[in-house]
Scaffold this active site. Structure first.
Site, short mmCIF file in Angstrom:
data_model
loop_
_atom_site.label_atom_id
_atom_site.label_comp_id
_atom_site.label_asym_id
_atom_site.label_seq_id
_atom_site.Cartn_x
_atom_site.Cartn_y
_atom_site.Cartn_z
N ASN A 13 82.55 33.35 15.76
CA ASN A 13 83.09 33.17 14.41
C ASN A 13 83.53 31.74 14.11
OD1 ASN A 13 85.39 32.96 15.90
ND2 ASN A 13 86.57 34.51 14.77
N LYS A 15 82.94 27.51 13.57
CA LYS A 15 81.92 26.61 13.00
C LYS A 15 81.22 25.83 14.11
CE LYS A 15 81.88 22.34 10.27
NZ LYS A 15 80.51 22.33 9.80
N LYS A 17 77.53 26.44 14.96
CA LYS A 17 76.33 27.06 15.51
C LYS A 17 75.06 26.35 15.04
CE LYS A 17 77.97 30.90 13.75
NZ LYS A 17 79.37 30.50 13.49
N THR A 18 74.92 26.21 13.72
CA THR A 18 73.71 25.58 13.19
C THR A 18 73.68 24.09 13.55
OG1 THR A 18 73.61 27.20 11.43
CG2 THR A 18 72.37 25.18 11.09
N THR A 19 74.82 23.44 13.47
CA THR A 19 74.84 22.01 13.78
C THR A 19 74.53 21.77 15.27
OG1 THR A 19 77.24 22.20 13.71
CG2 THR A 19 76.20 21.05 11.89
N ARG A 27 67.49 15.84 19.90
CA ARG A 27 67.09 15.43 21.25
C ARG A 27 65.59 15.60 21.45
NH1 ARG A 27 72.13 17.67 24.90
NH2 ARG A 27 73.35 15.78 24.61
N PHE A 75 73.82 35.07 0.21
CA PHE A 75 74.43 36.02 1.14
C PHE A 75 74.06 37.46 0.81
CE2 PHE A 75 76.56 32.86 3.38
CZ PHE A 75 76.97 31.91 2.47
N TRP A 77 75.57 40.25 0.54
CA TRP A 77 76.31 41.13 -0.38
C TRP A 77 76.17 40.73 -1.84
CZ3 TRP A 77 78.44 38.26 3.55
CH2 TRP A 77 79.16 37.12 3.17
N GLU A 111 70.54 31.98 11.64
CA GLU A 111 71.17 33.17 11.03
C GLU A 111 70.39 34.45 11.25
OE1 GLU A 111 74.06 33.06 10.19
OE2 GLU A 111 74.55 31.14 9.30
P1 ATP Z 1 77.66 24.77 10.81
O1 ATP Z 1 76.47 24.94 9.92
O2 ATP Z 1 78.66 23.87 10.20
O3 ATP Z 1 77.28 24.42 12.22
P2 ATP Z 1 77.91 27.55 11.53
O4 ATP Z 1 76.44 27.60 11.59
O5 ATP Z 1 78.64 27.80 12.81
O6 ATP Z 1 78.39 26.18 10.89
P3 ATP Z 1 77.87 29.77 9.67
O7 ATP Z 1 78.33 31.06 10.24
O8 ATP Z 1 76.42 29.54 9.51
O9 ATP Z 1 78.52 28.57 10.51
O10 ATP Z 1 78.64 29.55 8.32
C1 ATP Z 1 78.29 28.55 7.44
C2 ATP Z 1 79.49 27.98 6.76
O11 ATP Z 1 80.68 28.73 6.92
C3 ATP Z 1 79.83 26.58 7.27
O12 ATP Z 1 79.89 25.79 6.13
C4 ATP Z 1 81.14 26.67 7.93
O13 ATP Z 1 82.01 25.55 7.73
C5 ATP Z 1 81.75 27.91 7.36
N1 ATP Z 1 82.48 28.59 8.44
C6 ATP Z 1 82.09 28.75 9.70
N2 ATP Z 1 83.04 29.38 10.43
C7 ATP Z 1 84.06 29.60 9.59
C8 ATP Z 1 85.36 30.20 9.74
N3 ATP Z 1 85.76 30.71 10.90
N4 ATP Z 1 86.16 30.25 8.63
C9 ATP Z 1 85.73 29.76 7.45
N5 ATP Z 1 84.54 29.19 7.25
C10 ATP Z 1 83.72 29.11 8.30
MG MG Z 2 74.94 28.57 10.54
#
Ligand code: ATP
Ligand code: MG
Length: 179
Positions: A13, A15, A17-19, A27, A75, A77, A111
């Site tokens: 949960n 932030k 994952k994608t970055t 790389r 999203f 929903w 995702e």
């Molecule tokens: P990023 O793309 O920044 O690496 P992520 O891939 O881990 O994030 P996702 O689950 O894809 O995160 O969610 C996308 C967005 O939701 C991002 O903009 C991120 O900042 C936000 N987000 C991620 N985790 C949380 C959290 N725990 N609470 C609120 N917002 C969040």
């Molecule tokens: Mg993501």
């Protein structure tokens, strides 16, 4: 030494994952490799919103060695289930193509866990496709709630844990940080 393609899972949960996945892409690109990304539940290809994503803008500069395909309008929903289902099927078709394409050194399924969680995709189909992939191809799957079957099959699993997020203090998405 022969490259051992890894199946990596970035879940949880927090932030990052994608970055993190795009960091690995950088790389691979730096070593002259090729990367394909399929985004589930994101804007369609060529939409303006996709162009806003700074990471993609930057990575596109690798002259065709970095490609992104996005499917879906946001999203789950907010969009009708049938519409999401159609977008996921298209996205999955593209994933299967990339997993069979020897050009791509790294394939990112961004995702995809969300598609699995809402049962738009069968876990068994994803596991099957990952088992059949080319030996040297790396694959990264991202999204909260990775299913156990995917975790079991993966070579590397990292769970991002949210300790703090600025959103919880009312700071909304910012350019350069979120997109
Ligand atoms: P990023 O793309 O920044 O690496 P992520 O891939 O881990 O994030 P996702 O689950 O894809 O995160 O969610 C996308 C967005 O939701 C991002 O903009 C991120 O900042 C936000 N987000 C991620 N985790 C949380 C959290 N725990 N609470 C609120 N917002 C969040
Ligand atoms: Mg993501």
């Amino acid at each position: 030494m022969k490259t051992k393609g890894l199946v990596q899972v970035y879940t949880g949960n927090g932030k990052g994952k994608t970055t993190a996945a795009l960091g690995v892409a950088l790389r691979i690109l730096g070593h002259g490799g090729r990367v394909g990304v399929v985004q589930f539940f994101k804007y369609p290809v060529r939409s303006k919103a996709l162009d806003k994503e700074g990471a993609f803008r930057a990575l596109k500069k690798f002259s065709g060695r970095f490609r992104v395909w996005s499917f879906g309008g946001g999203f789950t929903w907010r969009v009708a289930r049938e519409e999401n289902a159609k977008a996921v099927q298209k996205a999955w078709k593209k994933c299967c193509e990339l997993l069979r394409d020897s050009k791509y050194d790294l394939v990112i399924l961004d995702e995809i866990h969300i598609a699995l969680r809402y049962q738009f995709l069968k876990v068994s189909d994803v596991v099957k496709a990952l088992k059949r992939k080319r030996f040297s191809q790396h694959v990264i799957l991202t999204g909260r709630g990775a299913p156990q079957a995917v975790i079991r099959l993966a070579d590397l699993v990292t769970e991002m844990k949210c300790v703090k997020h600025p959103f919880h203090r009312g700071i909304l998405a910012q350019q350069g940080i979120e997109f």
